[in-house]
Scaffold this motif. Sequence first.
Motif, PDB file in Angstrom:
ATOM      1  N   ASP A   1      -2.553  -8.473   4.423  1.00  0.00           N
ATOM      2  CA  ASP A   1      -3.099  -7.248   4.495  1.00  0.00           C
ATOM      3  C   ASP A   1      -3.480  -6.629   5.874  1.00  0.00           C
ATOM      4  O   ASP A   1      -3.330  -5.414   5.918  1.00  0.00           O
ATOM      5  CB  ASP A   1      -4.462  -7.316   3.677  1.00  0.00           C
ATOM      6  CG  ASP A   1      -3.985  -7.554   2.123  1.00  0.00           C
ATOM      7  OD1 ASP A   1      -2.997  -7.395   1.760  1.00  0.00           O
ATOM      8  OD2 ASP A   1      -5.034  -7.633   1.328  1.00  0.00           O
TER       9      ASP A   1
ATOM     10  N   ASP B   1     -11.698  -3.410  -7.107  1.00  0.00           N
ATOM     11  CA  ASP B   1     -11.260  -2.219  -6.847  1.00  0.00           C
ATOM     12  C   ASP B   1     -12.029  -0.849  -6.337  1.00  0.00           C
ATOM     13  O   ASP B   1     -13.481  -0.912  -6.376  1.00  0.00           O
ATOM     14  CB  ASP B   1     -10.460  -1.388  -8.149  1.00  0.00           C
ATOM     15  CG  ASP B   1      -9.225  -0.641  -7.526  1.00  0.00           C
ATOM     16  OD1 ASP B   1      -8.985  -0.744  -6.281  1.00  0.00           O
ATOM     17  OD2 ASP B   1      -8.391  -0.004  -8.507  1.00  0.00           O
TER      18      ASP B   1
ATOM     19  N   LEU C   1      -8.985  -4.157  -0.002  1.00  0.00           N
ATOM     20  CA  LEU C   1      -8.944  -3.522  -1.046  1.00  0.00           C
ATOM     21  C   LEU C   1      -8.107  -2.452  -0.993  1.00  0.00           C
ATOM     22  O   LEU C   1      -7.853  -1.650  -2.073  1.00  0.00           O
ATOM     23  CB  LEU C   1     -10.113  -3.327  -1.778  1.00  0.00           C
ATOM     24  CG  LEU C   1     -10.945  -4.586  -2.153  1.00  0.00           C
ATOM     25  CD1 LEU C   1     -12.491  -4.312  -2.592  1.00  0.00           C
ATOM     26  CD2 LEU C   1     -10.320  -5.545  -3.307  1.00  0.00           C
TER      27      LEU C   1
ATOM     28  N   GLU D   1     -10.364   4.428   3.972  1.00  0.00           N
ATOM     29  CA  GLU D   1      -9.031   4.256   4.472  1.00  0.00           C
ATOM     30  C   GLU D   1      -9.086   4.865   6.174  1.00  0.00           C
ATOM     31  O   GLU D   1      -8.655   4.162   6.954  1.00  0.00           O
ATOM     32  CB  GLU D   1      -8.091   4.698   3.625  1.00  0.00           C
ATOM     33  CG  GLU D   1      -6.637   4.364   4.348  1.00  0.00           C
ATOM     34  CD  GLU D   1      -5.537   4.494   3.164  1.00  0.00           C
ATOM     35  OE1 GLU D   1      -4.394   4.408   3.690  1.00  0.00           O
ATOM     36  OE2 GLU D   1      -5.907   5.144   2.171  1.00  0.00           O
TER      37      GLU D   1
ATOM     38  N   LEU E   1      -5.010  -1.738  -0.603  1.00  0.00           N
ATOM     39  CA  LEU E   1      -3.722  -1.797  -1.212  1.00  0.00           C
ATOM     40  C   LEU E   1      -3.783  -2.164  -2.569  1.00  0.00           C
ATOM     41  O   LEU E   1      -2.774  -2.130  -3.266  1.00  0.00           O
ATOM     42  CB  LEU E   1      -3.025  -3.116  -0.491  1.00  0.00           C
ATOM     43  CG  LEU E   1      -2.635  -2.606   1.183  1.00  0.00           C
ATOM     44  CD1 LEU E   1      -2.234  -3.962   1.359  1.00  0.00           C
ATOM     45  CD2 LEU E   1      -1.796  -1.536   1.345  1.00  0.00           C
ATOM     46  N   GLY E   2      -4.980  -1.903  -3.292  1.00  0.00           N
ATOM     47  CA  GLY E   2      -5.083  -1.977  -4.692  1.00  0.00           C
ATOM     48  C   GLY E   2      -6.086  -3.045  -5.042  1.00  0.00           C
ATOM     49  O   GLY E   2      -6.607  -3.914  -4.248  1.00  0.00           O
ATOM     50  N   PRO E   3      -6.442  -3.378  -6.306  1.00  0.00           N
ATOM     51  CA  PRO E   3      -7.287  -4.253  -6.781  1.00  0.00           C
ATOM     52  C   PRO E   3      -6.999  -5.606  -6.529  1.00  0.00           C
ATOM     53  O   PRO E   3      -5.950  -6.081  -6.288  1.00  0.00           O
ATOM     54  CB  PRO E   3      -7.422  -4.216  -8.258  1.00  0.00           C
ATOM     55  CG  PRO E   3      -6.087  -3.414  -8.705  1.00  0.00           C
ATOM     56  CD  PRO E   3      -5.825  -2.492  -7.403  1.00  0.00           C
ATOM     57  N   LYS E   4      -8.195  -6.509  -6.420  1.00  0.00           N
ATOM     58  CA  LYS E   4      -7.795  -7.885  -6.040  1.00  0.00           C
ATOM     59  C   LYS E   4      -8.846  -8.829  -6.765  1.00  0.00           C
ATOM     60  O   LYS E   4     -10.078  -8.539  -7.081  1.00  0.00           O
ATOM     61  CB  LYS E   4      -8.099  -8.253  -4.506  1.00  0.00           C
ATOM     62  CG  LYS E   4      -6.898  -7.923  -3.695  1.00  0.00           C
ATOM     63  CD  LYS E   4      -7.005  -8.594  -2.425  1.00  0.00           C
ATOM     64  CE  LYS E   4      -5.560  -8.394  -1.761  1.00  0.00           C
ATOM     65  NZ  LYS E   4      -5.745  -9.243  -0.247  1.00  0.00           N
TER      66      LYS E   4
ATOM     67  N   ARG F   1     -12.387   4.736  -1.318  1.00  0.00           N
ATOM     68  CA  ARG F   1     -10.932   4.807  -0.774  1.00  0.00           C
ATOM     69  C   ARG F   1     -10.930   5.731   0.404  1.00  0.00           C
ATOM     70  O   ARG F   1     -10.036   5.791   1.140  1.00  0.00           O
ATOM     71  CB  ARG F   1     -10.161   5.343  -1.957  1.00  0.00           C
ATOM     72  CG  ARG F   1      -8.601   5.221  -1.688  1.00  0.00           C
ATOM     73  CD  ARG F   1      -7.734   5.162  -2.695  1.00  0.00           C
ATOM     74  NE  ARG F   1      -8.096   3.994  -3.507  1.00  0.00           N
ATOM     75  CZ  ARG F   1      -7.534   2.611  -3.330  1.00  0.00           C
ATOM     76  NH1 ARG F   1      -6.693   2.651  -2.170  1.00  0.00           N
ATOM     77  NH2 ARG F   1      -7.797   1.824  -3.954  1.00  0.00           N
TER      78      ARG F   1
ATOM     79  N   THR G   1       3.177   0.356  -0.266  1.00  0.00           N
ATOM     80  CA  THR G   1       2.346  -0.105  -1.522  1.00  0.00           C
ATOM     81  C   THR G   1       2.608  -1.477  -1.906  1.00  0.00           C
ATOM     82  O   THR G   1       3.746  -1.862  -1.675  1.00  0.00           O
ATOM     83  CB  THR G   1       2.660   1.047  -2.885  1.00  0.00           C
ATOM     84  OG1 THR G   1       4.036   0.985  -3.014  1.00  0.00           O
ATOM     85  CG2 THR G   1       2.178   2.416  -2.323  1.00  0.00           C
ATOM     86  N   ARG G   2       1.832  -2.069  -2.738  1.00  0.00           N
ATOM     87  CA  ARG G   2       1.826  -3.393  -3.129  1.00  0.00           C
ATOM     88  C   ARG G   2       2.942  -3.375  -4.422  1.00  0.00           C
ATOM     89  O   ARG G   2       2.847  -2.652  -5.090  1.00  0.00           O
ATOM     90  CB  ARG G   2       0.755  -4.026  -3.572  1.00  0.00           C
ATOM     91  CG  ARG G   2       0.602  -5.438  -3.646  1.00  0.00           C
ATOM     92  CD  ARG G   2      -0.683  -6.347  -4.180  1.00  0.00           C
ATOM     93  NE  ARG G   2      -1.786  -5.833  -3.028  1.00  0.00           N
ATOM     94  CZ  ARG G   2      -1.970  -6.232  -2.124  1.00  0.00           C
ATOM     95  NH1 ARG G   2      -1.167  -7.496  -1.902  1.00  0.00           N
ATOM     96  NH2 ARG G   2      -2.918  -6.380  -1.404  1.00  0.00           N
TER      97      ARG G   2
END
Length: 238
Positions: A123, A88, A38, A97, A40-43, A94, A171-172
């Motif tokens: 990922d 997210d 997660l 990380e 790299l952003g919401p899934k 976050r 970034t995605r």
Amino acid sequence: MTVAPEHRTKRSYQDACGAARALDLVGERWTLLVVRDLLLGPKRFTDLRAGLPAISPNVLSQRLDELERAGIVRRRKLPPPVSTAVYDLTDWGRELETVILALNRWGAKAPRGPYRCADLTTDSLVVSLRSFFNPAAATGVHADYDLYLTESSSGADEFHAVVADGTFTITRGTTGTAATTLHTSVPALVAVTFDGHPLAEVAAAGDLTISGDITAAENFANYFDLPPECASGATPRL
């Protein structure tokens, strides 16, 4: 941030130490890998399943529920026309990380097991690029890349990477205007970046296509230093 007792996992260390309290929240099997995917952003749930193919749907649901109750993950619905539920990281989540990147660097030095660097998911490859970026190798460099990566378990994914005077961000999503564009597979990019295979060799085999600044593409692998304990040195599975 204080976590209420009911927000802890069922098995608690019953220890006031910050490390123990953290492990109460993220120490269960699979939890940190869910967090990793997660970063790299919401899934969507299905995206997380594709990136973690060995996890069962029930266990993934349980981990997401625990993370949501702990305030590490939030579930939200994307606006129309997508209108789908995604997971997210919260701002607090976050902050993990730095923990993930440090664990990645530390774990890469462990004795080799049955797994190869070429077996990375999309990922986990991107997190590895973040983990092993060498700022000194990119001093004075300014380059940007659109990466189109294919990986068998989750199809294709797109990223935008920027190297800017000793810093690296990825970034995605792609811009369509990057100076260099790479279309490749995860194992092929691992071969170039971490296993020391010449970019021209991988491209000649048809596993990597470059457009734009060829020199910048050739230099890309020079910005990352994988510990020798992890480098396979073997022919990658392209």
